[in-house]
Design a protein around this motif. Structure first.
Motif, PDB file in Angstrom:
ATOM      1  N   ARG A   4      10.806  -4.971  -4.374  1.00 15.63           N
ATOM      2  CA  ARG A   4      11.946  -5.027  -5.284  1.00 15.63           C
ATOM      3  C   ARG A   4      13.086  -4.146  -4.792  1.00 15.63           C
ATOM      4  N   ARG A   5      12.730  -2.939  -4.384  1.00 15.44           N
ATOM      5  CA  ARG A   5      13.774  -2.020  -3.915  1.00 15.44           C
ATOM      6  C   ARG A   5      14.423  -2.532  -2.636  1.00 15.44           C
TER       7      ARG A   5
ATOM      8  N   MET B 285      -4.852   7.063  -6.430  1.00 14.96           N
ATOM      9  CA  MET B 285      -4.169   5.786  -6.231  1.00 14.96           C
ATOM     10  C   MET B 285      -3.026   5.974  -5.230  1.00 14.96           C
ATOM     11  N   SER B 286      -3.039   5.176  -4.188  1.00 13.57           N
ATOM     12  CA  SER B 286      -1.985   5.344  -3.181  1.00 13.57           C
ATOM     13  C   SER B 286      -1.044   4.139  -3.161  1.00 13.57           C
ATOM     14  N   LEU B 287       0.104   4.391  -2.595  1.00  9.87           N
ATOM     15  CA  LEU B 287       1.088   3.309  -2.477  1.00  9.87           C
ATOM     16  C   LEU B 287       0.840   2.541  -1.189  1.00  9.87           C
TER      17      LEU B 287
ATOM     18  N   HIS C  87       3.598  -2.793  -1.537  1.00 10.90           N
ATOM     19  CA  HIS C  87       3.627  -2.690  -2.996  1.00 10.90           C
ATOM     20  C   HIS C  87       4.834  -3.444  -3.566  1.00 10.90           C
ATOM     21  N   GLU C  88       4.626  -4.052  -4.734  1.00 17.10           N
ATOM     22  CA  GLU C  88       5.678  -4.824  -5.404  1.00 17.10           C
ATOM     23  C   GLU C  88       6.966  -4.007  -5.571  1.00 17.10           C
ATOM     24  N   LEU C  89       6.759  -2.710  -5.845  1.00 18.73           N
ATOM     25  CA  LEU C  89       7.891  -1.801  -6.046  1.00 18.73           C
ATOM     26  C   LEU C  89       8.779  -1.727  -4.795  1.00 18.73           C
TER      27      LEU C  89
END
Lengths: 311, 56
Positions: free
Chosen positions: B12-13, B1-3, B7-9
């Motif tokens: 957010r950051r 699984m790759s980022l 990505h939602e993460l």
């Protein structure tokens, strides 16, 4: 390190900026900002606009910090009440430790900066307000006594006094009257809310008056406090911060508020449930207008005094 | 699984970093503004060299 070792799910605590801002209870902050603003401008001493702006900002941040500390301590009961279940901590967006750190850091920041920008009496009052709200109300009284709202209401009543102290460097009868106005307004405002969100407080075992003394007693309490509030609010019209406009606003709104409290007093639970607590909800909405209009009128009177319209 | 890049993460950051940046910029502006107002007020007085040397 391979890509596979990187966590791709949203961790607990990976909050958005807005989640941290929500910790500061922005809606409560509007009341704090407005009443502190009125206290600052009603004071008979002119303050530099930028220092005035900073004073209001630091008072708001201090109020927000106490809100974050309140959410940190009350996360367990917030989780079981429908009204508060979506707050950042029970929703799993922000951790309790983060809320504690933000609350402590912003408390220290707001007190020190208010002291440096204005004076240390105002900073001391802000520190006492945060202490009163977090320790006396949240940690001690809220879960202990049905008078929690009465005594805890004092914390929400301090901002106009702090605003006044920021401008003048002292405490006076006028600033104490503004304190008393919010202090006496808080119980009927929250007890009306408690009447139509009863199940929430029952589930959280918070000893609200509705839970400990029954709903009939709460209706009586609302009426008694509203009568006392009306005497205080109209009496304030004859002091230095009052005047013809304030008096006109106070007479109309207190008549409506007394009528609302009387209607609540006359009703029983069957009548309230039949119309889904329409009278109680109307009284609660009116209470919001009541406070903003009274402080708005004090602000107008202060503006008239400055401009010398009736001089 | 790759980022993935979106990505939602990351969103957010990025939002959080932007928010903290704005707060820090506002803090600098406030401290600067307060300093200017305090220094230009009538009540502001500088200690003379003699007072500093005498430890007053």
């Amino acid at each position: 390190m391979s890509d596979a070792s990187i966590q791709t799910t949203i961790r607990h605590g990976e909050a958005e900026f807005g989640d941290y801002f929500a910790l500061l209870k922005p809606r409560v902050m509007t009341l704090v900002v407005f009443t502190a603003f009125v206290g600052l401008l009603a004071a008979p001493v002119a303050i530099h606009p930028f220092i005035g702006f900073c004073a209001i900002l630091f008072i708001a941040v201090g109020g927000g910090a106490s809100g974050a500390l309140n959410m940190w301590w009350d996360a367990d009961i917030d989780a079981v009440m429908r009204r508060t279940a979506k707050r950042p901590i029970p929703a799993g967006k922000v951790t309790g430790d983060e809320a504690l750190a933000i609350g402590v850091a912003l408390s220290a920041f707001s007190i020190i900066f208010l002291g440096l920008a204005t004076n240390w009496l105002a900073a001391g009052l802000l520190a006492f307000t945060i202490f009163f709200y977090v320790v006396i109300y949240t940690m001690w009284l809220k879960r202990l006594t049905p008078q929690n709202i009465v005594i805890g209401g004092a914390a929400g009543a301090f901002p106009p006094m702090i605003g006044w102290a920021a401008a003048t460097g002292d405490i006076s009868v006028a600033s104490v009257l503004m304190f008393c106005l919010t202090f006496m307004w808080t119980p009927p405002h929250f007890w009306a809310l408690a009447l139509f969100v009863r199940m929430d407080y029952d589930n959280a075992t918070v000893p609200m008056l509705t839970v400990t003394h029954g709903r009939r007693s709460t209706r009586v309490h609302i009426l008694v406090y509203t009568v006392l509030l009306a005497i205080l609010a109209i009496g304030t019209g004859f002091t230095a911060i009052g005047g013809p406009i304030y008096l006109a606003v106070a007479l109309v709104l207190n008549a409506l508020f007394l009528k609302g409290a009387w209607d609540i007093y006359r009703r029983n639970e069957e009548m309230a449930e039949a119309d889904n607590f329409a009278v109680e909800k109307k009284f609660f909405k009116l209470s919001l207008l009541y406070l903003f209009a009274h402080f708005g009128a004090i602000l107008i009177e202060a503006g008239i005094d400055r401009l010398g319209v009736f001089a | 699984m790759s980022l993935s890049r979106q990505h939602e993460l990351h969103k957010r950051r990025a939002g959080r970093n932007k928010g903290v940046g704005i707060v820090l910029a506002a803090l600098i502006a406030i401290v600067f503004g307060l300093t200017v107002v305090k220094v230009s007020s009538d009540n502001f007085t500088m200690q003379s060299a003699n007072e500093v040397n005498n430890g007053n």
